[in-house]
Design a protein around this motif. Sequence first.
Motif, PDB file in Angstrom:
ATOM      1  N   TYR A 120       0.803  -1.272  -0.066  1.00  0.00           N
ATOM      2  CA  TYR A 120      -0.183  -0.065   0.061  1.00  0.00           C
ATOM      3  C   TYR A 120       0.895   1.187  -0.176  1.00  0.00           C
ATOM      4  N   ALA A 177      -2.661   4.321   7.888  1.00  0.00           N
ATOM      5  CA  ALA A 177      -2.053   3.518   6.787  1.00  0.00           C
ATOM      6  C   ALA A 177      -1.323   2.231   7.421  1.00  0.00           C
ATOM      7  N   ARG A 178      -0.249   2.793   8.429  1.00  0.00           N
ATOM      8  CA  ARG A 178       0.442   1.621   9.011  1.00  0.00           C
ATOM      9  C   ARG A 178      -0.098   0.737   9.845  1.00  0.00           C
ATOM     10  N   THR A 185       3.478  -1.102   4.180  1.00  0.00           N
ATOM     11  CA  THR A 185       3.228   0.298   3.578  1.00  0.00           C
ATOM     12  C   THR A 185       4.304   1.112   3.279  1.00  0.00           C
TER      13      THR A 185
END
Length: 371
Positions: A120, A177-178, A185
């Motif tokens: 991601y 996100a992490r 990521t």
Amino acid sequence: MATTRRAFTGAALAMAAAAASETVAAPRKLRILILGGTGFTGPHQVRYALARGHQVTLFNRGHEPDAWNGQVEELIGDRNTGDLKALEGREWDVCIDNPTTLPFWVRDAGKVLGGKVAQYIFISTVSVYAANDKPADESAAVLPYEGKDAMAETQATLVASKGELYGPLKAVSEAEARRQFGASTTIIRPGLIVGPGDETDRFTYWPVRLAKGGDVMAPGDGRDPVQFIDARDLAEWTIRAAERRTLGVFNATGPAKTLTMGEMLAGVSGAVGSSAKLVWVPESFLDASNVSAWSDMPVWVPGHGDTAGFARRDIRKAIAAGLTYRPLAITAKDTQVWFRSQPAERQAKLRSGLPSVREETLLALWKATPR
């Protein structure tokens, strides 16, 4: 705006066809999901990914249907309303999240894509940093969010904050996100993104203004550093980061070596064939005349005090990971060519920089100032 953006995407499609014969195919074909893909950097990502032989899927609200003439898969949804149904039950090698500032967008993407993408890539910003007073690398502290609930922030509250929430919410989005994607990521923190297709004119002002000639007001003494990155360099490196599965946090701005405001304007002037004369005006006069750094004098901020580190971000990590740069002359000339291709009403008023009448007034005032 939609017509202009479609024209830009069409130009990117033409570039993709031309680039396909020049760009070396990637060693492995990836399934790439791009969230957004219709803004500034997105079309450049798509162009480069197609030229490298990848399979591309776009997910957005569908305002530009079939802009890529069937060369990409297009999925429709709306992250503002939580409509991500089109992503359910699918898998990709990598997801590139371009437009996100709101943390709940990342949270919702994680709910659908968690375990479904091998990497991601979150496009963040150097605006996450808590301080700009000294050069810093990716380990520097980021801005805290001081509101009640970051997940409750919306586009409306973001706009109402007049930019105050932008950095803090990007920082929260990075953390989310992490949390959602863990060690898979990649966080990319661009500086000022410039080049053809930029609707803010935060760099465009200079090639356009210098091409007009005459006396041109320039800020400071020319020795302050500047940093920016061509959208194409950012987009292409993002795709290569996906190919190599490059993980971690990266400042992504440029150029590779220190560039001063004077050197930048000289380079831009040469690229557009300008005969303009630069009139360097000290910061004290600009302050007294309410001439703002960055907005009235695009790209530039004072290279001392609270902004001493703003254009001195450490980019060695990204360069070591393969970030490369076009020459300034190419960025400047391509930007000028793109701007001249826009409709007359778009060209009539730049969105950054000094309007002509105000610049003339300020130059006359400066020239009349005893020194």
